[in-house]
Write a protein that holds these residues in place. Structure first.
Motif, PDB file in Angstrom:
ATOM      1  N   PHE A 262       0.839  -1.191   0.000  1.00 11.67           N
ATOM      2  CA  PHE A 262       0.000   0.000   0.000  1.00 11.67           C
ATOM      3  C   PHE A 262       0.879   1.249   0.000  1.00 11.67           C
ATOM      4  O   PHE A 262       2.019   1.226   0.476  1.00 11.67           O
ATOM      5  N   ALA A 264       0.452   5.841   0.111  1.00 19.92           N
ATOM      6  CA  ALA A 264      -0.401   7.026   0.180  1.00 19.92           C
ATOM      7  C   ALA A 264      -0.216   7.834  -1.093  1.00 19.92           C
ATOM      8  O   ALA A 264       0.893   7.941  -1.632  1.00 19.92           O
ATOM      9  N   SER A 265      -1.311   8.393  -1.611  1.00 24.58           N
ATOM     10  CA  SER A 265      -1.246   9.209  -2.816  1.00 24.58           C
ATOM     11  C   SER A 265      -2.264  10.334  -2.715  1.00 24.58           C
ATOM     12  O   SER A 265      -3.025  10.421  -1.746  1.00 24.58           O
ATOM     13  N   GLY A 268      -5.636   9.127  -2.206  1.00 27.53           N
ATOM     14  CA  GLY A 268      -5.867   8.352  -1.000  1.00 27.53           C
ATOM     15  C   GLY A 268      -4.957   7.142  -0.952  1.00 27.53           C
ATOM     16  O   GLY A 268      -3.878   7.143  -1.567  1.00 27.53           O
ATOM     17  N   ILE A 269      -5.367   6.114  -0.259  1.00 26.48           N
ATOM     18  CA  ILE A 269      -4.566   4.901  -0.153  1.00 26.48           C
ATOM     19  C   ILE A 269      -4.730   4.066  -1.422  1.00 26.48           C
ATOM     20  O   ILE A 269      -5.845   3.786  -1.854  1.00 26.48           O
ATOM     21  N   LYS A 271      -2.870   0.659  -3.888  1.00 33.22           N
ATOM     22  CA  LYS A 271      -2.015  -0.521  -3.858  1.00 33.22           C
ATOM     23  C   LYS A 271      -0.837  -0.346  -4.808  1.00 33.22           C
ATOM     24  O   LYS A 271      -0.964   0.297  -5.850  1.00 33.22           O
TER      25      LYS A 271
END
Length: 364
Positions: A262, A264-265, A268-269, A271
């Motif tokens: 996972f 963070a971007s 949001g979260i 994969k």
């Protein structure tokens, strides 16, 4: 006949036989206000109808759909949507020699064992033509999912040993096999020509990619989203196996290879990989859902095959009539339809999973 209904909130009940007057489906649970007419459903039925190429049955059916209820002035009313397609080119006489014998690879023996009676004209409810109702209903589900930003890309991954090595979505509609790889389609054609020359048939693999599915669909125990997708696709008569993500390949992988990380971007979260195929713990994770279905060779072949009559007499049977040497290309849209019905039902079911969302919906 029981269990002709699929789904809990967005449901479809299919009806009709291969050589009856008509086939169809009743869709219940579709929200009101969805724009819908025959033309939207027809384009999906056109993908599965017979007579599209030399590799499909020569049975000539226009498969023209009629919407009998549930739509007014081009929009759904929230009431049951009844869909019907009339049979126009039945040749029941082609099946006279199997009225009292069991075709290898078909449901004749098992159907007779369960009900003590069977419609031998093309298999009746066991016929692949039953999927016509599924596709019509699936088209309604796809229309609903499109309104929610969910899209499908479904195609033939392999026919016999001919498997795609490249992926060009624009190529899918350019060949008779719905393959996104021109060279693989050419190899599939050569392989099928050999099968037909030897009065034999072929199977293959269908792949379905679903984008835009939000995280949170499915439940963690008996109604996992991958389990429901597998049930839906395995209910298609010719399908003998279903894979999600890496599928059976996970047995050869290590945990460090199979686990999806996972990160963070700004969105949001997310994969960092998608070995799970968009579903973890039975619940969608927001990434692309990847499903594959293994389709068996068409059981109706012209070679002599050993079987028995319903009196237990050993005979040799040669099946004649109009049959597909491969059903994979026509089954592509059936797999897509069943996946769409599953996702639509799961979406509606998920609306009451959290109290804050229910409160938000009913907030005045």
């Amino acid at each position: 006949m029981n269990k002709s209904t699929f789904g809990k909130l967005f449901t479809v009940t299919t009806w009709g036989e291969s050589h009856g007057k008509a086939l169809g489906a009743v869709v219940d649970g579709c929200p009101a206000g969805l724009e819908l007419d025959e033309s939207h459903i027809q384009k999906y039925l056109n993908r599965r109808k017979p007579g599209q190429s030399r590799y499909t049955t020569a049975r000539k059916e226009g498969d023209q759909v009629e919407i009998l209820s549930g739509v007014f002035e081009g929009k759904t009313t929230g009431t049951p949507i009844s869909l019907m397609v009339r049979n126009m080119d039945q040749r029941s006489g082609d099946y006279g020699n199997i009225a009292y014998s069991y075709r290898p690879g078909h449901a004749d023996f098992t159907f007779d064992s369960k009900y003590g009676f069977r419609d031998y004209r093309g298999g009746g409810r066991s016929s692949g033509r039953e999927t016509l109702g599924r596709v019509a209903a699936g088209a309604v589900a796809i229309k609903l999912l499109e309104a929610l930003g969910i899209s499908f890309c479904t195609y033939t991954k392999a026919i016999g040993p001919a498997e795609i090595t490249e992926f060009h979505p624009e190529e899918i509609e350019n060949n008779a096999f719905y393959m996104p790889d021109k060279k693989a389609a050419e190899k599939a054609g050569a392989y099928l020509e050999q099968c037909m020359k030897e009065q034999d048939s072929a199977g293959g693999i269908i792949e379905c990619r679903i984008k835009g599915v939000p995280p949170g669909l499915g439940t963690p125990v008996f109604e996992k989203l991958d389990a429901m997708l597998a049930q839906a696709v395995m209910s298609i008569g010719a399908v003998k196996g279903v894979e999600i993500g890496e599928g059976f390949h996970v047995a050869q992988m290590r945990g460090s290879q199979d686990n999806d990380g996972f990160a963070a971007s700004e969105k949001g979260i997310v994969k960092t990989s998608n070995h799970a195929g968009g579903i973890m713990g039975g619940i969608s994770d927001g990434s692309e859902i990847l499903l594959r279905a293994a389709v068996k060779p068409t059981p109706s072949v012209s070679q002599p095959q050993a079987t028995v009559t319903d009196k237990g007499e050993n005979i040799s049977l040669e099946i004649h009539g109009r049959h597909d040497p491969v059903i994979v290309p026509r089954a592509v849209v059936v797999v897509e339809a069943m996946c769409a019905l599953t996702i639509a039902d799961a979406l509606l079911g998920n609306m009451c999973a959290r109290l804050d969302k229910v409160q938000e919906f009913y907030k005045k």
